[in-house]
Scaffold this motif. Sequence first.
Motif, short mmCIF file in Angstrom:
data_model
loop_
_atom_site.label_atom_id
_atom_site.label_comp_id
_atom_site.label_asym_id
_atom_site.label_seq_id
_atom_site.Cartn_x
_atom_site.Cartn_y
_atom_site.Cartn_z
N SER A 13 -16.75 39.65 -7.65
CA SER A 13 -17.38 38.42 -8.13
C SER A 13 -16.37 37.54 -8.86
N GLU A 14 -15.52 38.18 -9.65
CA GLU A 14 -14.47 37.43 -10.35
C GLU A 14 -13.47 36.84 -9.36
N GLU A 15 -13.22 37.57 -8.27
CA GLU A 15 -12.31 37.08 -7.24
C GLU A 15 -12.85 35.81 -6.60
N ILE A 16 -14.16 35.78 -6.37
CA ILE A 16 -14.79 34.59 -5.79
C ILE A 16 -14.75 33.43 -6.78
N ALA A 17 -15.04 33.73 -8.05
CA ALA A 17 -14.99 32.68 -9.07
C ALA A 17 -13.58 32.11 -9.19
N ASP A 18 -12.59 32.96 -9.13
CA ASP A 18 -11.20 32.49 -9.22
C ASP A 18 -10.86 31.60 -8.03
N LEU A 19 -11.35 31.98 -6.84
CA LEU A 19 -11.12 31.18 -5.64
C LEU A 19 -11.76 29.81 -5.77
N ILE A 20 -13.01 29.75 -6.19
CA ILE A 20 -13.71 28.47 -6.32
C ILE A 20 -13.06 27.62 -7.41
N ASP A 21 -12.61 28.25 -8.48
CA ASP A 21 -11.94 27.52 -9.55
C ASP A 21 -10.69 26.82 -9.03
N LEU A 22 -9.87 27.55 -8.27
CA LEU A 22 -8.67 26.94 -7.69
C LEU A 22 -9.04 25.86 -6.68
N PHE A 23 -10.01 26.15 -5.84
CA PHE A 23 -10.45 25.23 -4.80
C PHE A 23 -10.93 23.91 -5.39
N SER A 24 -11.62 23.98 -6.52
CA SER A 24 -12.18 22.78 -7.14
C SER A 24 -11.11 21.88 -7.75
N LYS A 25 -9.89 22.39 -7.86
CA LYS A 25 -8.80 21.62 -8.48
C LYS A 25 -7.69 21.25 -7.50
N THR A 26 -7.67 21.89 -6.34
CA THR A 26 -6.54 21.74 -5.43
C THR A 26 -6.99 21.64 -3.99
N GLN A 27 -6.46 20.68 -3.25
CA GLN A 27 -6.63 20.67 -1.80
C GLN A 27 -5.47 21.42 -1.18
N TYR A 28 -5.78 22.31 -0.25
CA TYR A 28 -4.74 23.13 0.38
C TYR A 28 -3.81 22.28 1.23
N ARG A 29 -2.52 22.52 1.05
CA ARG A 29 -1.49 21.92 1.91
C ARG A 29 -0.51 23.02 2.28
N ALA A 30 -0.29 23.17 3.57
CA ALA A 30 0.48 24.30 4.06
C ALA A 30 1.92 24.30 3.54
N LYS A 31 2.45 23.16 3.20
CA LYS A 31 3.85 23.11 2.75
C LYS A 31 3.97 23.19 1.23
N GLU A 32 2.85 23.39 0.54
CA GLU A 32 2.89 23.47 -0.93
C GLU A 32 2.15 24.72 -1.40
N VAL A 33 2.52 25.87 -0.85
CA VAL A 33 1.82 27.11 -1.15
C VAL A 33 2.39 27.76 -2.40
N THR A 34 1.52 28.09 -3.34
CA THR A 34 1.88 28.79 -4.56
C THR A 34 1.59 30.28 -4.39
N PRO A 35 2.08 31.13 -5.30
CA PRO A 35 1.76 32.56 -5.21
C PRO A 35 0.25 32.83 -5.20
N ARG A 36 -0.50 32.02 -5.92
CA ARG A 36 -1.95 32.18 -5.96
C ARG A 36 -2.57 31.90 -4.59
N VAL A 37 -2.10 30.86 -3.92
CA VAL A 37 -2.59 30.53 -2.58
C VAL A 37 -2.12 31.57 -1.58
N ASP A 38 -0.91 32.06 -1.75
CA ASP A 38 -0.38 33.09 -0.86
C ASP A 38 -1.26 34.33 -0.89
N ARG A 39 -1.77 34.69 -2.05
CA ARG A 39 -2.67 35.85 -2.16
C ARG A 39 -3.97 35.59 -1.41
N ILE A 40 -4.45 34.37 -1.46
CA ILE A 40 -5.68 34.02 -0.73
C ILE A 40 -5.46 34.16 0.78
N GLU A 41 -4.33 33.67 1.26
CA GLU A 41 -4.03 33.78 2.69
C GLU A 41 -3.96 35.23 3.13
#
Length: 577
Positions: A13-41
Amino acid sequence: MAAAVSGATARKSEEIADLIDLFSKTQYRAKEVTPRVDRIEKRCLELFGRDYKFSIVQNSNGEVCGHYPRQIVYLEYESTEPNKESFESTVQISKLQDLVNRSKLARCRGRFVCPVILYNGKHVCRSSTLAGWGELYGRTGYNYIFSGGSDDTWAESEEVPEDDTAVRNGDSQLFDKVRGSDIKLLKYLSVRFICDLMVENKKVKFGLNVTSSEKVDKAQRYADFTLLSVPYPGCEFFKDYKDRDYTAEGLVFNWNQDFVDAPLTIPACFTKNLNIDWREYQSWDLVQQTQNYLKLLLHIINSDDESGLLVHCISGWDRTPLFVSLLRLSLWADGAVHASLEPAEILYLTIAYDWFLFGHMLPDRLSKGEEIFFFCFNFLKHIVSEKFSVIRKQRRKNSQFKDTDFTVDDLCQLKSRDRGSVTSLSSDFSLITEDTSAPSSLPPEPVDLISIGPQASSGRKAMNSSPQTVFWNRPVPFEERLPHPLTEGRSSSSSSSNQSEQGFIRTGSSPLAVPGTRCMYGSERQARLEAVRELFLAAYSSTVGLKSSSPSSSGAISGLLEQFARGVGLRGTNAIV
């Protein structure tokens, strides 16, 4: 053991909340991947790998499409065998990669046809619509197309109109090339059916047709495909949904706007067994329209035809993920896809892959109040019925209903006169999902209904409250619709706790009597979808929260989300903003 299970659930549940929290602040761009986005992928690849063998279409740094995943999953076949050495590819991935590279120019923003769901060996694909000459030339230039050059700004730049007559005269040759590559990719993926959600035939910008659609291709290059025009409101319409305290019942799109020129057009072969009067589509509210379109898509992919399906809107990042996500979750609830995933896992996968990694602009949509993302998962309460199941049930025999597939839900939704109930429906209008009387006859050819809808429903529409919206009846106050946490999912529409206990289902503004204490019995499908929705509401409450449009409904929204937050171990800290 119980403590361990509870701990695992809380972590997911916390994993989903963390995902939505990031999603609500950032639009995904393939050339601007952070370690947090890399874990999601990586998490998405792990979840796909639970049930499928798959290959990867490479999109490193977004060179193919800047807002598609860096590693695009091509599902090949179902398998839970963990031994990677046993994997035998069913496709030439190098050929698929080449087709992708060649076909990206054919579609708006380079968002090429991409397979995302595998069901019964059929691919459900997503994309944007076809690029028009204005966008195509404005982004790339005529010389780039034929020189094989590169343009690093392709994925990110906006449309720039080009008025050069000589360039425009090259349309036919140019479109033959890029759309021909698009068609080759569709055929390589065995796609036959294309469902276009645009309400326009062509998108006009700066006075030019910057995007087009397969249904209006003058050269009829897509004649080998079965084209379905299923117009559905864009993300702007979901501002009205939010402003009505997240109430979709009674919310009707205004089909009389100047830019709306795409009629509902469905081949007759897909209208025979759904018991839906498609001629009434312009009178449907948002619940009915979404339900009926989902039924149509499920019917297509569950047909005996072995071909796949493409779903797209304009850019392919609002309406498209809405229906892709609903398809994935509906099929999962039937055990037909992602069979080993738990509710928290399928929720994570569809948010991360179908929405975030395919570039949905959630921060922008939230800033404008266009809550299409929230609508998708809150809408799960409207598809718990077995009517949305792809599991074919044997027709009942020795019954007065032997010619139709009646279910418990059908009996629940029969009109009071058919059931002999003493409680009558509103004489003005009742938002029943569909009439369960005998199906009306439809023309044998594709149904073009643009001229029928307004007249058929004109007597039911009130004054427009906004350019996009028409309302029926007085919206039910939110506090009257607040569901009891234990009974809310047992109807296809929201109902108050008191009415649930008294044996009523509220649809729109008209109560409908139900014999006995309850009519809709629980099912595994219902339980699975309710679990996903509860997890989503809890995570959304603890991160984004809902913005109440009126003080009177703030407490009701807060109470609803707080119930779900407590139920799954999360406590919403900003449920109301």
